[in-house]
Structure formats: C-alpha cells, structure tokens
Design an enzyme around this catalytic site. Sequence first.
Site, short mmCIF file in Angstrom:
data_model
loop_
_atom_site.label_atom_id
_atom_site.label_comp_id
_atom_site.label_asym_id
_atom_site.label_seq_id
_atom_site.Cartn_x
_atom_site.Cartn_y
_atom_site.Cartn_z
N HIS A 160 -22.58 -23.34 -23.75
CA HIS A 160 -21.15 -23.65 -23.86
C HIS A 160 -20.37 -22.38 -24.15
O HIS A 160 -20.67 -21.67 -25.11
CB HIS A 160 -20.91 -24.68 -24.97
CG HIS A 160 -19.48 -25.12 -25.06
ND1 HIS A 160 -18.78 -25.21 -26.24
CD2 HIS A 160 -18.61 -25.48 -24.08
CE1 HIS A 160 -17.54 -25.63 -25.99
NE2 HIS A 160 -17.41 -25.79 -24.69
N HIS A 170 -14.04 -26.63 -17.87
CA HIS A 170 -13.05 -27.52 -18.48
C HIS A 170 -11.72 -26.78 -18.62
O HIS A 170 -11.69 -25.56 -18.72
CB HIS A 170 -13.54 -28.02 -19.84
CG HIS A 170 -14.47 -29.18 -19.71
ND1 HIS A 170 -14.35 -30.34 -20.43
CD2 HIS A 170 -15.53 -29.38 -18.89
CE1 HIS A 170 -15.30 -31.19 -20.07
NE2 HIS A 170 -16.04 -30.63 -19.14
N GLU A 171 -10.64 -27.56 -18.62
CA GLU A 171 -9.28 -26.99 -18.67
C GLU A 171 -9.07 -25.97 -17.54
O GLU A 171 -8.33 -25.01 -17.68
CB GLU A 171 -8.95 -26.34 -20.03
CG GLU A 171 -8.91 -27.31 -21.17
CD GLU A 171 -10.29 -27.65 -21.72
OE1 GLU A 171 -10.53 -28.84 -21.97
OE2 GLU A 171 -11.12 -26.75 -21.90
N GLU A 217 -13.07 -38.13 -23.21
CA GLU A 217 -12.95 -37.67 -24.60
C GLU A 217 -11.63 -38.11 -25.24
O GLU A 217 -11.57 -38.32 -26.45
CB GLU A 217 -13.08 -36.14 -24.66
CG GLU A 217 -11.94 -35.42 -23.97
CD GLU A 217 -12.22 -33.92 -23.75
OE1 GLU A 217 -13.38 -33.56 -23.57
OE2 GLU A 217 -11.26 -33.14 -23.75
C1 NOJ Z 1 -12.15 -29.50 -24.56
C2 NOJ Z 1 -13.25 -29.94 -23.65
O1 NOJ Z 1 -12.76 -30.78 -22.63
C3 NOJ Z 1 -14.29 -30.64 -24.49
O2 NOJ Z 1 -15.29 -31.17 -23.65
C4 NOJ Z 1 -14.84 -29.69 -25.50
O3 NOJ Z 1 -15.72 -30.37 -26.34
C5 NOJ Z 1 -13.73 -29.06 -26.35
N1 NOJ Z 1 -12.70 -28.58 -25.53
C6 NOJ Z 1 -14.24 -27.93 -27.20
O4 NOJ Z 1 -14.59 -26.85 -26.38
CA CA Z 2 -10.37 -31.02 -21.94
#
Ligand code: NOJ
Ligand code: CA
Length: 710
Positions: free
Chosen positions: A408, A478-479, A503
Amino acid sequence: MRKVLSFVLALLCLQAQAQTFSATSPNGNIRLGVTVSAAGELAYTVTYKNRPVMLPSTLALTFKEPAVELRQFNVQRVDSTTSDTTWQPVWGEYSQIRDHHKQLLVSLKDKSGSDIAINVVFRVFNEGVGFRYEFPQQAKLNHFVLADERSQFHLAGDHKAIWIPGDYDTNEYFYYTTKLSQVDAGSGKGAQEIHAKTFFHPNAVQTPLMLKSDDGLYINLHEAALINYPAMNLVVDKTSFTLNSHLVPDAVGNKAYLQTPAKSPWRTIIVSDDAREIIAGNRMILNLNEPSKVADPSFIAPQKYVGIWWEMHVGKSSWDYSGSQVGSNLQIAKVPHGATTENTKRYIDFAAKHGFKGVLVEGWNTGWEDWFGKWEEDVFDFVTPYPDYDVNELSRYAASKGIKIIMHHETSGSVTNYERWMDTAYRFMKKHGMNAVKTGYVGRIIPRGEHHDGQWMIKHFERVAQKTANYGINVNMHESVRLTGLHRTYPNWIASEAARGNEFNAWSSGNPPDHETILPFTRLMGGPMDYTPGIFQIKMNAYDPNKKEQVHTTLAKQLALYVTLYSPLQMAADLPEVYEKHMDAFQFIKDVAVDWDDTKVLSAEPGDYLTIARKAKGSPNWFIGAITDEMARTTVGALSFLPKGQRYVATIYRDAADAHWEKNPMAYTIEKFLVDSNTKLSLKLAAGGGAAISLVPADATNSKGLKRYK
Ligand code: NOJ
Ligand code: CA
C-alpha cells in the site's frame, strides 16, 4: 485480418461553400455527419436509427502559444477508411474483442497564413462514435500551449441525466438523477466526507455521463485514451441542452502543454435504444485505446484478495502506530494498530485456507500520524515499517503459504514526494516478493495548484502504470482520475477506485441502494473498479452501538456485485471473523471468477436493476449477478446462453422472503437446482437486494437428489 480500404473524397468544391461529409456504422444504425461552414466552423451530427442523438455540435480549439483558433482552418482533404480487426485482451469481460469501424479523417489547414495543420478524426462503430484532435509533427508547429478545447454535445432534448458534480479533484460522489435542466452541481457541496473537492461551475458534470431521452434512447458520453491531456468535464447549457467540454486547468489556467506529434483523447458517444447495449458498448472505449505496451504480461495477476483494511474503516483498528486514527473522520480514540505482524499472519492464514492470492496491508509504514489534511510534502517514505510490522518475517511467511502481500502506497496527495520514492519503493517490493501495489491520493495535490484530473497528474498516473509495468508490478490506484480504457494499453493497471466505493458506507451517509445499478453505466464504462464488495456485517452498530451507518444492501446483493461490477481485482472486503460466521454464503466469493471468456447482459435499466451472466475464462462455469435499487422486484433470466443439451447445477444465493436492505439485510437463502439452456429463472430481489448464481456442469456426484428448476 485487417482490411483497410482507403480513398480520398473529392474535395473540389470551393472553400466559400459549406461542405458536408458523412459515415455510417457498419450495421447502418448510426449516422455521423460532419460539416464545415463557409466561415470555417466545424460541426458534427449523430443519428441512431434516424433519431437525433447529437444536433449540430461545434468543435473548437484555442491555442495560447502560438495564438491559433480552429475556426480559422480550411478543409484540405477527407480520408475515409474501414477497419475490421479482432484482438485478445490480457484479461477482461470477453476473450476476444472485435473492432469494426469506419473512419473519417478531416485534414485542416490554417487559412490565416500560418500553414499549421490539424486533423479531426471520427470513428463510427455499431456502438457509437468517437472523435479526437490530432496535431501532426510539422515545421510550423512544435511546442504549443492549449488554452481551451470546446467540443460540444448538443442533445436533442431535456434528457434524464445520471450525473455527479463537475470537479477537478474528486469523483467520489453519489449520483444524482435529474433532467438536464435541473442539474445543480452545487448539491454536491455538502459532501463533507470528501476531503479535496474543487467545484468550478454550478452546471458542470463529470463523465461518464449517462442520459436517457423521453423516447427511450440511451446515450453515454465519456472519453477514451486519456494520455498527456487533462480530463474533460461537461458544462450543461440548460436551455439548449448543449454540453460544452471543460478541461481541468493547471495552476495558471492553461489546459495542456503539448509537442507535436500529439493527440487529444477520444470523445465518445455510445448510443442504443437498449440499455444492455450501453454496457456491452464499453468495448468501443477499449477499441479506441492503443494495444498493450506490456511485452511480457506473465506477471499480471487477476485475483481476489483480502486485507487489513475494512477493520480500520469500521473503527476496530488504526492505520497509525499510536492508534489514534479511526475511519475517515479520524477522531482521537485509542484502538489497536491494525498492521501488526501477528494480525497480518492471521489474514495470510485465512487467505491461504480459502484460496485467495493476495493480502493487502494498510498502515504498515510510518507516517500515518501526519498524513491527513496537512498538505505536507514529506509524510511517507514507502520503505520504513512501524516497529510492530516485521517485513522480512512476513515475506517469508506469506511465501511459505503461497500468498503475496499487496503493498500500500498512500501518497496523501504529495505526488512530488512519491515521484522521488517510486523506484526505491518498487525495488523494496520486489525484494520482499510483492508484485501488486494499491496507491492512494487522498487530499490536495502537491505540486500545489495541480489537480487530481489535470494534465500533470494524468502524466503521473501513466508514469506509474509504465514504471510498475517495468518492475513487473500490478497497480490499483485510488483517488485517481476516472478510467478511459487505458487498461488495454497497460493491463498491469489492473483496477482503480475513481468513484464512490463501498468504504463510504462504513463512515458516511454512504451509497444509496441504486448506486451499484448506476456504476456499470458510468464509472465502469472506462474500466474496472476496486469497489471492495462482500460486506456481510451490514450494520455498523455491530462495531459500536452508537453507529447508525450501514451498507445500503442485502447480503445476497453483496455477492451479486462480484459479477455485476466487473474487475479483475476483487476484494473480499469484510473481516475473516465475519466470514467465518457465514461460510455457506462465503462459498460464492470463493468460487466466483475474476477473468472471463464472455459476458451477457440479461437485463438492465440504469438506476433500477441489472442482471449479468459471465463465463469464467477457460472453464465451462458461468456466474450470474442480479441486483436492484431500493425497489423489490422480480427479474427474469433465460439461460439460453448455456451449451445445448448440457445440464448444469445452479447454486442460487438469494434474498430470504423477508429480506430488506434496511429492516433485515442479512437474511439469505441458498438453493441448488438442475438447469439447462431452456431454463428461465425468475428471481425475487428484496428492496436493496440481489441474487448470485454459480452454474457448474452437472455430473453424477454434484447433481445427486437435485430437482429441476421450475
Ligand atoms: C482512501 C482509499 O480509498 C481507501 O481504500 C484507503 O483505505 C484510505 N484512503 C487510506 O489510504
Ligand atoms: Ca477513496
């Protein structure tokens, strides 16, 4: 076999007259018209079965340096070609994809004397139309700055629109369904749970935009092959129903810095009178992307994974070592650190026991005390674990169990910092046996003034895809910017979030029950999403009696999402201890495939319902997912796609009779029947519910005592 017929249309007419060119889709349903007015204005029209899709819509470009306007260009020639080829994606919804289109290449030259040449290229497929601007290499144009692109999409009426607010930094909104004349991007301003948002216009929306006319035409607008160019938003003119492209600017208001030869992304218009064909039409977006640049794709690994992740979102453990961060609102509340050696081993054991390939671990590296909302440059280094996370021991342990840890990399928006660390971080991964990374860009971007969806970041995302490919690494962003089919070119870019994922249900108002019936018509048109389905503990008060949040779903619907939300990377997102309590339902997640030979959309209406059947790659097994919005309904599915004469065992995971997303979300039933290609399934879906079905060829052992489905 590639068959290209090329001929030049006679262009003898004098420039003073308007000129018109046209092309039809291979099946004749879609007709494209291109006109250049006497004054030099370029416009196009699109019809579908003779019904208007795009009224005359103008195309305009403005360069800042050199100062040039597309309006001052003349048509030099128009080349018309046809192409019919078939290609095999590394992974996907189909094992083969046909690319059959007609192309009009309109060559234009500046009539004001600069001699600059620009091409506008149109392609007409059975699914829709794509067009883009090309800037060929030439003596008179080398480096240039694009001040603006104004591509119009002039719709024929006040269509129903399914939209999220136009924004330079985030796509994590839930959808609004209104008439075009009622679009109000300001309604998204209340989305406090999204940290970095940048509105720019009350009438702006993002793509993929899903539209439906009063007389039942479905129209999807998006872009393909977004490379070295900012993303496109659309600004709605609420009286003429014209949508104007609006590119994400940089800190000084410019849109793109380009050098010839250069190309804009394709602007895409997918159209049908059958909603099912819109979803199937996402192949057009792939066809408008370049073939794979990954020479040896053997490291690319479609997979299901579990991870130390949901437990932070529900507030059971923390990303940071000091245990102060919970959920997204980061209240100070001491909870244990999630990414410990011991906890990671527990997930590795669970993954190995149930046949998963990967374990994602978030919060393993130092920096999480400072990561959120500070707009600080040097937060993470991507190689330093917290003291309770033993990287060497976990690499050894994971390898001994045949599991790969998924790395990650949360950048907290500090992309300059990530760029400095990327090579070191990827080498660190390879040294520890990892071949997949989840990246994240929470917060405002550094360099300050840049946006998530501007040209600078688009180039960054491509650089990450290229660099990870060179290291033999799969990447899930992500993002990131919304996808535009680039996974054809970089199949190691295995998924992205780039929309509102599951989430949000853990710590915000969440995703309304229609959300997942919309995503395949919007975000997923551009590529797979790491939505993280599979939440079985649906109400969050199980973790804290004060919590009111819940996933807006039934348990059976969470299973169906593995089929309806296509991704080669699917998480089983809930906690091992939750799955242990529902092993019978968990069996579907264990069985379902992530890579497919074929896909059939059986029923679909954006925002209402969706049923999809898919054939697992290299296997006779099929899987079906059916979902509904907040309305209970019965969905019918004919299994005529099954091979004739072959009996299958169907295991049906469905909502119990009294299931309801709010009142009784975890009530499900599992039944087995014998079915064949003559079977017509009739599935009762609860409000906010769904059904998931696995189909396996029947044999003497698996079909004993089973009844035929009636
Ligand atoms: C946003 C991400 O979409 C999520 O999956 C992640 O756990 C958090 N950021 C922390 O990085
Ligand atoms: Ca996100």
